[in-house]
Design a protein around this motif. Structure first.
Motif, PDB file in Angstrom:
ATOM      1  N   THR A  34      28.822   7.013   8.081  1.00 63.24           N
ATOM      2  CA  THR A  34      27.922   6.833   9.038  1.00 63.24           C
ATOM      3  C   THR A  34      28.580   5.999  10.213  1.00 63.24           C
ATOM      4  O   THR A  34      29.067   4.743   9.685  1.00 63.24           O
ATOM      5  CB  THR A  34      26.454   6.624   9.008  1.00 63.24           C
ATOM      6  N   LYS A  35      28.471   6.152  11.467  1.00 66.32           N
ATOM      7  CA  LYS A  35      28.658   5.249  12.454  1.00 66.32           C
ATOM      8  C   LYS A  35      27.585   4.696  13.109  1.00 66.32           C
ATOM      9  O   LYS A  35      27.213   3.865  13.918  1.00 66.32           O
ATOM     10  CB  LYS A  35      29.811   5.757  13.542  1.00 66.32           C
ATOM     11  N   ILE A  36      26.303   5.104  12.702  1.00 71.54           N
ATOM     12  CA  ILE A  36      24.941   4.800  13.402  1.00 71.54           C
ATOM     13  C   ILE A  36      24.679   3.092  12.898  1.00 71.54           C
ATOM     14  O   ILE A  36      24.954   2.747  11.989  1.00 71.54           O
ATOM     15  CB  ILE A  36      23.959   5.339  12.650  1.00 71.54           C
ATOM     16  N   ASP A  37      24.199   2.500  14.047  1.00 75.14           N
ATOM     17  CA  ASP A  37      23.904   1.001  13.699  1.00 75.14           C
ATOM     18  C   ASP A  37      22.159   0.874  13.721  1.00 75.14           C
ATOM     19  O   ASP A  37      21.615   0.961  14.661  1.00 75.14           O
ATOM     20  CB  ASP A  37      24.551   0.144  14.643  1.00 75.14           C
ATOM     21  N   LYS A  41      20.529   3.580   8.529  1.00 78.65           N
ATOM     22  CA  LYS A  41      21.629   4.424   9.176  1.00 78.65           C
ATOM     23  C   LYS A  41      21.997   5.538   8.120  1.00 78.65           C
ATOM     24  O   LYS A  41      22.229   6.433   8.771  1.00 78.65           O
ATOM     25  CB  LYS A  41      22.860   3.353   9.449  1.00 78.65           C
ATOM     26  N   TYR A  42      21.959   5.411   6.868  1.00 75.98           N
ATOM     27  CA  TYR A  42      22.466   6.589   6.004  1.00 75.98           C
ATOM     28  C   TYR A  42      21.213   7.543   6.037  1.00 75.98           C
ATOM     29  O   TYR A  42      21.597   8.688   6.062  1.00 75.98           O
ATOM     30  CB  TYR A  42      22.651   6.029   4.728  1.00 75.98           C
ATOM     31  N   GLN A  43      19.981   7.124   6.142  1.00 74.47           N
ATOM     32  CA  GLN A  43      19.044   8.259   6.166  1.00 74.47           C
ATOM     33  C   GLN A  43      19.144   8.981   7.514  1.00 74.47           C
ATOM     34  O   GLN A  43      19.020  10.198   7.599  1.00 74.47           O
ATOM     35  CB  GLN A  43      17.703   7.520   6.281  1.00 74.47           C
ATOM     36  N   TYR A  47      19.978  13.528   9.319  1.00 76.34           N
ATOM     37  CA  TYR A  47      19.525  14.112  10.372  1.00 76.34           C
ATOM     38  C   TYR A  47      20.561  14.263  11.796  1.00 76.34           C
ATOM     39  O   TYR A  47      20.339  15.039  12.248  1.00 76.34           O
ATOM     40  CB  TYR A  47      18.170  13.372  11.106  1.00 76.34           C
ATOM     41  N   ASP A  48      21.535  13.473  11.690  1.00 73.17           N
ATOM     42  CA  ASP A  48      22.520  13.535  12.481  1.00 73.17           C
ATOM     43  C   ASP A  48      23.425  14.754  12.185  1.00 73.17           C
ATOM     44  O   ASP A  48      23.849  15.456  13.129  1.00 73.17           O
ATOM     45  CB  ASP A  48      23.566  12.281  12.785  1.00 73.17           C
ATOM     46  N   GLU A  49      23.431  14.960  10.783  1.00 71.75           N
ATOM     47  CA  GLU A  49      24.281  16.148  10.398  1.00 71.75           C
ATOM     48  C   GLU A  49      23.371  17.489  10.718  1.00 71.75           C
ATOM     49  O   GLU A  49      24.038  18.577  11.168  1.00 71.75           O
ATOM     50  CB  GLU A  49      24.275  16.160   8.975  1.00 71.75           C
ATOM     51  N   TYR A  50      22.121  17.383  11.002  1.00 66.40           N
ATOM     52  CA  TYR A  50      21.200  18.742  11.478  1.00 66.40           C
ATOM     53  C   TYR A  50      21.539  18.846  12.751  1.00 66.40           C
ATOM     54  O   TYR A  50      21.478  19.888  13.350  1.00 66.40           O
ATOM     55  CB  TYR A  50      19.575  18.271  11.083  1.00 66.40           C
TER      56      TYR A  50
END
Length: 258
Positions: A34-37, A41-43, A47-50
């Motif tokens: 993931t690139k979410i900060d 972030k992993y969780q 939802y980003d995959e969705y």
């Protein structure tokens, strides 16, 4: 995990926020990379995959089955601000926690405690999603989801199951009136997320687990899938698999085929 233990877990999410200023809004196993900060972030990446799977769809109304503490709903609404989101969870304490964390931006997210409540409101959705809920254990829910969807609506589902159960899960979904368009094996993505996120999860337990829940420490470690827990080890030996699928509603509900 027993339903009554979820009651205490979601209540503690609010207490941890009130006492320590720490917000725990998501509790799925996560997705790597993931690139979410963000601390979770992993969780949020799940939802980003969705969000990616919904790209290109004409989506105005989305229902999440098993919305938990509401972190996924909040994240997806931030990504898709023109979409209306609804949450469903059978644990009333989870819904209280959603409302606690929702700010003014999320105040219009409708929450339900049962599918029957949604049916009474005659609500229909363009997409129904579910994240790590184990709903496959009660296949009749797939028929309920079919009824909740508008024509040509989509069902997006991620879960974990023993390898030998996968074919049965997919057949139950198809028998409920869906055509599966995509199936992804995301076992390695979930497994690595659990590994990399273990220090954070252990810190939460060490710092914030109340004395009343300490007798259930091993069960909570398994529930959180920390490194070397029994559930984590089941991933490592291939016994447990993680899948993500996208299915489209077709025809009339086919309850008699389940």
């Amino acid at each position: 995990m027993e339903a009554w233990l979820y009651f205490f877990i979601y209540r503690e999410f609010r207490q941890i926020s009130k006492k320590h200023g720490v917000s725990i809004k998501t509790n799925n196993y996560g997705f790597y990379p993931t690139k979410i900060d963000a601390h979770d972030k992993y969780q949020l990446q799940l939802y980003d995959e969705y969000v990616t799977l919904l790209a290109g769809e004409n989506i105005e109304q989305v229902l999440e089955i098993g919305c938990g503490a509401g972190g996924g709903l909040m994240y997806m609404q931030s990504c898709l601000p023109q979409t209306n989101f609804t949450g469903l969870d059978r644990c009333k304490e989870a819904l209280k926690t959603c409302k606690y964390f929702f700010d003014e931006q999320q105040s219009d997210i409708k929450l339900y405690n049962s599918i029957n409540e949604i049916h009474k409101d005659n609500k229909k959705f363009d997409a129904v999603m579910s994240v790590e809920t184990g709903i496959y254990k009660n296949p009749s829910i797939f028929s309920d989801i079919h009824k909740l969807l508008d024509d040509d609506g989509v069902f997006i589902y991620y879960d974990n199951a023993n390898f030998e159960k996968l074919d049965g899960i997919f057949k139950s979904i198809e028998a409920s009136g869906f055509e599966i368009a995509l199936i992804r094996d995301i076992t390695e993505n979930v497994f690595q997320a659990c590994e990399y996120d273990t220090p954070r999860r252990l810190e939460i337990i060490k710092k914030y687990l109340p004395k009343s829940l300490k007798p259930f420490n091993n069960e909570i470690l398994r529930y959180m899938c920390v490194k070397d827990s029994s559930r984590y080890n089941n991933y490592s030996i291939g016994k447990k698999r993680a899948f993500m699928l996208k299915a489209r509603k077709i025809g009339n509900n086919l309850d008699n085929r389940i």
